[in-house]
Design an enzyme around this catalytic site. Sequence first.
Site, PDB file in Angstrom:
ATOM      1  N   LYS A 193       0.828  -1.208   0.000  1.00 25.75           N
ATOM      2  CA  LYS A 193       0.000   0.000   0.000  1.00 25.75           C
ATOM      3  C   LYS A 193       0.862   1.258   0.000  1.00 25.75           C
ATOM      4  CE  LYS A 193      -1.858  -1.603   3.802  1.00 25.75           C
ATOM      5  NZ  LYS A 193      -1.317  -2.985   3.808  1.00 25.75           N
ATOM      6  N   HIS A 252       4.600   0.595   6.306  1.00 28.92           N
ATOM      7  CA  HIS A 252       4.400   0.882   4.881  1.00 28.92           C
ATOM      8  C   HIS A 252       5.730   1.320   4.265  1.00 28.92           C
ATOM      9  CE1 HIS A 252      -0.195   1.615   5.511  1.00 28.92           C
ATOM     10  NE2 HIS A 252       0.203   0.408   5.862  1.00 28.92           N
ATOM     11  N   GLN A 266      -3.229  -2.402   7.281  1.00 27.08           N
ATOM     12  CA  GLN A 266      -3.568  -3.831   7.370  1.00 27.08           C
ATOM     13  C   GLN A 266      -4.293  -4.250   6.078  1.00 27.08           C
ATOM     14  OE1 GLN A 266      -4.395  -1.850  10.581  1.00 27.08           O
ATOM     15  NE2 GLN A 266      -2.212  -2.220  10.629  1.00 27.08           N
TER      16      GLN A 266
HETATM   17  P1  GDP Z   1       2.314  -2.266   3.018  1.00 25.51           P
HETATM   18  O1  GDP Z   1       2.256  -2.529   4.467  1.00 25.51           O
HETATM   19  O2  GDP Z   1       1.065  -2.679   2.318  1.00 25.51           O
HETATM   20  O3  GDP Z   1       2.705  -0.856   2.660  1.00 25.51           O
HETATM   21  O4  GDP Z   1       3.484  -3.220   2.447  1.00 25.51           O
HETATM   22  P2  GDP Z   1       4.917  -3.466   3.120  1.00 25.51           P
HETATM   23  O5  GDP Z   1       5.740  -2.259   2.952  1.00 25.51           O
HETATM   24  O6  GDP Z   1       4.757  -3.994   4.496  1.00 25.51           O
HETATM   25  O7  GDP Z   1       5.457  -4.680   2.277  1.00 25.51           O
HETATM   26  C1  GDP Z   1       5.626  -4.598   0.910  1.00 25.51           C
HETATM   27  C2  GDP Z   1       7.090  -4.952   0.559  1.00 25.51           C
HETATM   28  O8  GDP Z   1       7.201  -5.228  -0.821  1.00 25.51           O
HETATM   29  C3  GDP Z   1       8.051  -3.818   0.819  1.00 25.51           C
HETATM   30  O9  GDP Z   1       9.291  -4.355   1.174  1.00 25.51           O
HETATM   31  C4  GDP Z   1       8.135  -3.125  -0.532  1.00 25.51           C
HETATM   32  O10 GDP Z   1       9.349  -2.388  -0.703  1.00 25.51           O
HETATM   33  C5  GDP Z   1       8.085  -4.293  -1.457  1.00 25.51           C
HETATM   34  N1  GDP Z   1       7.497  -4.056  -2.792  1.00 25.51           N
HETATM   35  C6  GDP Z   1       6.531  -3.184  -3.158  1.00 25.51           C
HETATM   36  N2  GDP Z   1       6.160  -3.388  -4.434  1.00 25.51           N
HETATM   37  C7  GDP Z   1       6.921  -4.407  -4.889  1.00 25.51           C
HETATM   38  C8  GDP Z   1       6.998  -5.102  -6.128  1.00 25.51           C
HETATM   39  O11 GDP Z   1       6.260  -4.858  -7.070  1.00 25.51           O
HETATM   40  N3  GDP Z   1       7.930  -6.101  -6.222  1.00 25.51           N
HETATM   41  C9  GDP Z   1       8.758  -6.435  -5.203  1.00 25.51           C
HETATM   42  N4  GDP Z   1       9.628  -7.405  -5.386  1.00 25.51           N
HETATM   43  N5  GDP Z   1       8.689  -5.814  -4.004  1.00 25.51           N
HETATM   44  C10 GDP Z   1       7.773  -4.829  -3.855  1.00 25.51           C
HETATM   45  P1  IMO Z   2       0.281  -3.109   7.164  1.00 24.50           P
HETATM   46  O1  IMO Z   2      -0.477  -1.815   7.219  1.00 24.50           O
HETATM   47  C1  IMO Z   2       0.415  -7.351   8.128  1.00 24.50           C
HETATM   48  C2  IMO Z   2      -1.400  -8.600  11.901  1.00 24.50           C
HETATM   49  C3  IMO Z   2      -0.486  -9.115  12.982  1.00 24.50           C
HETATM   50  C4  IMO Z   2      -1.418 -10.059  13.704  1.00 24.50           C
HETATM   51  C5  IMO Z   2      -2.757  -9.354  13.634  1.00 24.50           C
HETATM   52  C6  IMO Z   2      -3.088  -8.527  14.856  1.00 24.50           C
HETATM   53  O2  IMO Z   2       1.749  -2.962   7.147  1.00 24.50           O
HETATM   54  O3  IMO Z   2      -0.253  -3.962   6.053  1.00 24.50           O
HETATM   55  P2  IMO Z   2      -2.212  -6.270  15.941  1.00 24.50           P
HETATM   56  O4  IMO Z   2      -0.819  -5.744  16.136  1.00 24.50           O
HETATM   57  O5  IMO Z   2      -3.056  -5.414  15.076  1.00 24.50           O
HETATM   58  O6  IMO Z   2      -2.869  -6.642  17.225  1.00 24.50           O
HETATM   59  O7  IMO Z   2      -1.998  -7.663  15.164  1.00 24.50           O
HETATM   60  O8  IMO Z   2      -2.684  -8.502  12.495  1.00 24.50           O
HETATM   61  N1  IMO Z   2      -1.058  -7.257  11.383  1.00 24.50           N
HETATM   62  C7  IMO Z   2      -0.515  -7.040  10.179  1.00 24.50           C
HETATM   63  N2  IMO Z   2      -0.084  -7.900   9.240  1.00 24.50           N
HETATM   64  N3  IMO Z   2       0.471  -6.027   7.894  1.00 24.50           N
HETATM   65  C8  IMO Z   2       0.030  -5.144   8.810  1.00 24.50           C
HETATM   66  O9  IMO Z   2      -0.045  -3.818   8.570  1.00 24.50           O
HETATM   67  C9  IMO Z   2      -0.458  -5.640  10.042  1.00 24.50           C
HETATM   68  N4  IMO Z   2      -0.940  -5.059  11.171  1.00 24.50           N
HETATM   69  C10 IMO Z   2      -1.310  -6.066  11.966  1.00 24.50           C
HETATM   70  O10 IMO Z   2       0.627  -9.764  12.427  1.00 24.50           O
HETATM   71  O11 IMO Z   2      -1.537 -11.254  12.966  1.00 24.50           O
HETATM   72 MG    MG Z   3       3.310  -3.563   5.952  1.00 28.33          MG
END
Ligand code: GDP
Ligand code: IMO
Ligand code: MG
Length: 423
Positions: free
Chosen positions: A16, A41, A224
């Site tokens: 996201k 994020h 999430q």
């Molecule tokens: P969010 O919580 O939804 O913002 O996602 P996260 O940041 O927790 O996890 C997404 C991961 O995938 C991060 O390490 C990003 O840098 C990485 N990422 C995002 N888009 C891509 C993609 O298209 N390909 C790859 N390989 N990694 C990506």
């Molecule tokens: P973003 O925004 C992935 C998961 C935790 C756990 C459950 C409850 O980065 O996508 P909490 O801390 O809310 O009590 O945890 O939800 N969880 C996530 N998993 N991405 C997240 O956020 C999460 N935020 C909470 O791992 O299973």
């Molecule tokens: Mg995340």
Amino acid sequence: MAVDLLLGLQWGDECKGKIVDVLTSNYNLIARFQGGPNAGHTLVFNGKKHVLHTIPSGIFHDNATNLVGNGVVIDPVIFKKELDKLEAQGVDYRKSLLISRKAHLILPTHRLLDAASETAKGKAKIGSTLKGIGPTYMDKTGRNGIRVGDIELDGWKQRYRTLANKHEAMIAFHNVDIQYELKELEAEFFDAIETLKELTFIDSEEYVFQAIKDGKSILAEGAQGSLLDIDFGTYPFVTSSNTTAAGACTGLGIAPNKIADVFGIFKAYTTRVGSGPFPTELFDDIGETMGRVGHEFGATTGRRRRCGWLDLVALKYACQVNGVTQLMMMKADVLSGFDTLKICTAYEYKGERITHLPYNIEAENITPIYTEMKGWKENLTEMEDGSQLPQELNDYIVFLENALETPIKIVSVGPDRKQTIFR
Ligand code: GDP
Ligand code: IMO
Ligand code: MG
């Protein structure tokens, strides 16, 4: 103008942050509406990686204002760390960051309670990020919480003390071994409160109302994912907020008829971190490869993410609950090299084939039914245009679009801002 929403359709971490950053140039206001520092994020640009927990992912752009909405829960200590990092990178957040007075505060004892509750659950633990999210939302709905607006008033520290004392009794009730030094945690907390006070607190529902009236464009950034929603997720293995579209209405004070597009974001496969059912989870080399190539480790806790095939049954459910109008498929690059790709299109449930998400999706009740597709070998990470995508990937995309009856408008081929293909 209306408000667009960007929401995760799986169990979080659908990338996201990356896409909000990519889209921010089209918007005047980026607003978080739920969750808190359980979120991580990730944004990558100019060769640098940034991880945001509470601060909206538009913060690196000059054109947009960023709002932490009333539905968010804020840990001042983590917030201060985020601000310090931004400051070190020369980001002038003071002008562009607003906080709702109605957002609730995560106290040090909320974090401790989270740990005590999880420890007491033993094997049945949720796998919480231990950021105090659950206990803070419990105090919100229990009408005991402390809000950002309270710290502008006299006497809030008395309310703080009463609440912290109650939490200490609750921690003791769990009867588990949690070591803590509350004095130190409180010193850090009250110090961070002073930093928070330097920011601009607003009556954000009024601000958002006026922004809509003035024709400003707004993007609400979900945290999430839909399957972690407190009502519609895989309860009790969920978070404590509404991560779905309706959460944006209550978390920002926007009326449902002010919502325009709902962008549903998903990975080309599935991941989950923490406990709970995951029908298409892989325990073999393929799952291991997805995790390794996709660097599937939590951005907040560093925990290994569980990996599996795409689950269309769950994705369709998430599209329905959110009213998704456009899809974005992330991490397509991670699937390069597999001979065959599987997509779960139905479940076998109590001897029957079903295509909706039933009440209980624990492994003993569900066997995923897969459709197989031919994989592609090409490295996608340098591709810039839809016309370069391999035929097998196009087939995968079209299959999903048809099944979900929704267009896939973005395909992401790497973590960087630039590795984004618009269709
Ligand atoms: P969010 O919580 O939804 O913002 O996602 P996260 O940041 O927790 O996890 C997404 C991961 O995938 C991060 O390490 C990003 O840098 C990485 N990422 C995002 N888009 C891509 C993609 O298209 N390909 C790859 N390989 N990694 C990506
Ligand atoms: P973003 O925004 C992935 C998961 C935790 C756990 C459950 C409850 O980065 O996508 P909490 O801390 O809310 O009590 O945890 O939800 N969880 C996530 N998993 N991405 C997240 O956020 C999460 N935020 C909470 O791992 O299973
Ligand atoms: Mg995340």
